[in-house]
Design a protein around this motif. Sequence first.
Motif, mmCIF file in Angstrom:
data_model
loop_
_atom_site.group_PDB
_atom_site.id
_atom_site.type_symbol
_atom_site.label_atom_id
_atom_site.label_comp_id
_atom_site.label_asym_id
_atom_site.label_seq_id
_atom_site.Cartn_x
_atom_site.Cartn_y
_atom_site.Cartn_z
ATOM 1 N N LYS A 156 -7.675 5.627 18.096
ATOM 2 C CA LYS A 156 -7.792 7.343 17.392
ATOM 3 C C LYS A 156 -8.343 7.706 16.068
ATOM 4 C CE LYS A 156 -6.304 7.807 21.974
ATOM 5 N NZ LYS A 156 -5.216 8.901 22.836
ATOM 6 N N THR A 157 -7.729 7.050 15.314
ATOM 7 C CA THR A 157 -8.163 7.167 14.054
ATOM 8 C C THR A 157 -9.496 6.271 13.178
ATOM 9 O OG1 THR A 157 -6.628 5.074 12.907
ATOM 10 C CG2 THR A 157 -5.677 7.004 13.757
ATOM 11 N N ARG A 158 -9.406 6.126 11.546
ATOM 12 C CA ARG A 158 -10.557 5.370 11.077
ATOM 13 C C ARG A 158 -9.827 4.154 10.743
ATOM 14 N NH1 ARG A 158 -11.260 5.905 5.492
ATOM 15 N NH2 ARG A 158 -9.264 7.083 4.522
ATOM 16 N N TRP A 159 -9.101 3.365 10.984
ATOM 17 C CA TRP A 159 -8.077 2.502 10.876
ATOM 18 C C TRP A 159 -7.905 1.508 11.844
ATOM 19 C CZ3 TRP A 159 -7.031 1.813 5.791
ATOM 20 C CH2 TRP A 159 -6.777 2.759 5.182
ATOM 21 N N LEU A 160 -7.950 0.187 11.680
ATOM 22 C CA LEU A 160 -7.321 -0.686 12.852
ATOM 23 C C LEU A 160 -6.692 -1.601 12.453
ATOM 24 C CD1 LEU A 160 -9.853 -1.966 15.759
ATOM 25 C CD2 LEU A 160 -8.915 -3.374 14.353
ATOM 26 N N VAL A 161 -5.849 -2.535 13.016
ATOM 27 C CA VAL A 161 -5.219 -3.620 12.654
ATOM 28 C C VAL A 161 -4.713 -4.874 13.271
ATOM 29 C CG1 VAL A 161 -2.489 -4.462 12.014
ATOM 30 C CG2 VAL A 161 -3.157 -1.539 11.352
ATOM 31 N N TRP A 162 -5.033 -6.224 12.334
ATOM 32 C CA TRP A 162 -5.206 -7.030 13.578
ATOM 33 C C TRP A 162 -4.373 -8.034 12.804
ATOM 34 C CZ3 TRP A 162 -8.859 -11.634 12.156
ATOM 35 C CH2 TRP A 162 -8.669 -12.826 12.446
ATOM 36 N N VAL A 163 -3.453 -8.508 13.358
ATOM 37 C CA VAL A 163 -1.804 -9.488 13.545
ATOM 38 C C VAL A 163 -2.624 -11.006 13.401
ATOM 39 C CG1 VAL A 163 0.205 -9.972 13.501
ATOM 40 C CG2 VAL A 163 -0.247 -7.889 14.005
ATOM 41 N N SER A 164 -2.779 -11.812 13.094
ATOM 42 C CA SER A 164 -3.262 -13.182 13.141
ATOM 43 C C SER A 164 -1.808 -13.731 13.167
ATOM 44 C CB SER A 164 -4.884 -13.503 12.133
ATOM 45 O OG SER A 164 -4.528 -14.937 12.499
ATOM 46 N N GLN A 192 -0.617 -15.621 10.497
ATOM 47 C CA GLN A 192 0.481 -15.201 9.949
ATOM 48 C C GLN A 192 0.417 -14.338 8.917
ATOM 49 O OE1 GLN A 192 3.901 -15.929 10.977
ATOM 50 N NE2 GLN A 192 2.847 -15.580 12.549
ATOM 51 N N ARG A 193 -1.045 -13.601 9.159
ATOM 52 C CA ARG A 193 -1.464 -12.432 8.444
ATOM 53 C C ARG A 193 -1.636 -10.763 9.245
ATOM 54 N NH1 ARG A 193 -0.968 -16.383 5.318
ATOM 55 N NH2 ARG A 193 -1.920 -17.187 4.097
ATOM 56 N N VAL A 194 -1.710 -10.131 8.447
ATOM 57 C CA VAL A 194 -1.603 -8.518 9.233
ATOM 58 C C VAL A 194 -3.064 -8.158 8.653
ATOM 59 C CG1 VAL A 194 -0.738 -6.261 9.400
ATOM 60 C CG2 VAL A 194 0.749 -7.695 9.158
ATOM 61 N N ASN A 195 -3.851 -8.222 8.915
ATOM 62 C CA ASN A 195 -5.073 -7.682 8.639
ATOM 63 C C ASN A 195 -5.678 -5.958 9.137
ATOM 64 O OD1 ASN A 195 -6.467 -10.330 7.662
ATOM 65 N ND2 ASN A 195 -5.744 -10.568 9.970
ATOM 66 N N VAL A 196 -5.722 -5.492 8.208
ATOM 67 C CA VAL A 196 -6.227 -4.245 8.070
ATOM 68 C C VAL A 196 -7.905 -3.404 8.024
ATOM 69 C CG1 VAL A 196 -5.737 -2.075 7.261
ATOM 70 C CG2 VAL A 196 -3.828 -3.476 7.151
ATOM 71 N N LYS A 254 -0.889 6.373 16.155
ATOM 72 C CA LYS A 254 -2.237 6.031 16.540
ATOM 73 C C LYS A 254 -3.596 5.378 16.640
ATOM 74 C CE LYS A 254 -1.865 11.140 18.843
ATOM 75 N NZ LYS A 254 -1.937 11.844 19.419
ATOM 76 N N THR A 255 -2.886 4.724 15.784
ATOM 77 C CA THR A 255 -3.912 3.387 15.481
ATOM 78 C C THR A 255 -3.563 2.358 16.091
ATOM 79 O OG1 THR A 255 -3.628 4.026 12.841
ATOM 80 C CG2 THR A 255 -4.437 1.940 13.258
ATOM 81 N N LYS A 256 -4.963 2.189 16.545
ATOM 82 C CA LYS A 256 -4.775 0.587 17.130
ATOM 83 C C LYS A 256 -4.686 -0.473 16.708
ATOM 84 C CE LYS A 256 -6.766 0.808 21.129
ATOM 85 N NZ LYS A 256 -8.273 0.193 21.755
ATOM 86 N N THR A 257 -3.871 -1.515 17.675
ATOM 87 C CA THR A 257 -3.444 -2.891 17.236
ATOM 88 C C THR A 257 -3.905 -4.121 17.952
ATOM 89 O OG1 THR A 257 -1.277 -2.218 17.957
ATOM 90 C CG2 THR A 257 -1.429 -1.656 14.831
ATOM 91 N N TYR A 258 -4.775 -4.918 17.294
ATOM 92 C CA TYR A 258 -4.595 -6.261 17.864
ATOM 93 C C TYR A 258 -3.416 -7.551 17.600
ATOM 94 C CZ TYR A 258 -7.362 -9.620 20.861
ATOM 95 O OH TYR A 258 -7.571 -10.858 21.332
ATOM 96 N N VAL A 259 -2.528 -8.314 18.641
ATOM 97 C CA VAL A 259 -2.119 -9.078 18.101
ATOM 98 C C VAL A 259 -2.638 -10.374 18.681
ATOM 99 C CG1 VAL A 259 0.114 -10.089 18.820
ATOM 100 C CG2 VAL A 259 0.332 -7.892 17.874
ATOM 101 N N TYR A 260 -2.906 -11.437 18.345
ATOM 102 C CA TYR A 260 -3.388 -12.508 18.816
ATOM 103 C C TYR A 260 -3.653 -13.532 17.223
ATOM 104 C CZ TYR A 260 -7.199 -15.768 20.516
ATOM 105 O OH TYR A 260 -7.870 -16.736 20.791
#
Length: 249
Positions: A135-143, A147-151, A243-249
């Motif tokens: 819903k924002t122009r951002w998205l976060v993936w926690v690898s 062991q990294r947070v990717n924005v 409201k930024t979408k995040t993905y933990v994988y």
Amino acid sequence: MRIGRTGCRHRKLLAAALTALLLTAMLCGTDAWAAQKKAGAKSVQKKEKVHTLYWKATLRRDVKAKGKTFKRGTSVVVVNRRTHSKSLVRCRGVLFKAPNSILSIKRDMSTAKKGDYSKETKERFINGKKKASSKTRWLVWVSLDKQRVNVFCGSKGAWKLVKTFKCSTGKASTPTPPGWNTIDGKSYYFKGCKYYTEVCGSGMHKWPGAMNRKILGSHTVSHGCIRLTESSARWIYKNVPRKTKTYVY
């Protein structure tokens, strides 16, 4: 038979022309080889495999799967750990599902020390996910594996990696829940954690107390949260909105 000066001149010109052609062919061949090598390197890079965090574990009781019996105490690798259901396990080349209740998780098998995924791999991976919209122009993936947070910044199908931060996620007994979530709230200081960004029932925040730099970005250690350096936690807190979408994988 004598050859006149004109004939000699023609022979020299012909030899010079042939030499020039040979050199051109050699240079073109070298350029083609270099281009082929570069294309091959890109092809290998595109095939870089992304997976979630693997765990070393032992079985608490005998398990029958795929026509085989795996005895209690057998070492296995959990290749896809599920919090509230059966996890996918590998043992002696056999993949099978096992209830979490019979798995004694010993330690994580992070591959972070072997290096991080490339930028191209990260963008290809996240843009290939059907649920990778925000819903924002951002998205976060926690690898979890690295062991990294990717924005990322952009939109669905066109996400571009802008920041990568080292982190430490949940340890064996309190793993960080995998899956899709959104950033629900923020707090400058919450329960002893500075620059707290709430996500997946816990949060991303500054490492509480004295930070262990040997563990940060290499192994799991937390109670489920995502620990970061102060500068990393502050950047996410200030720049990545609710409201930024995040993905933990």
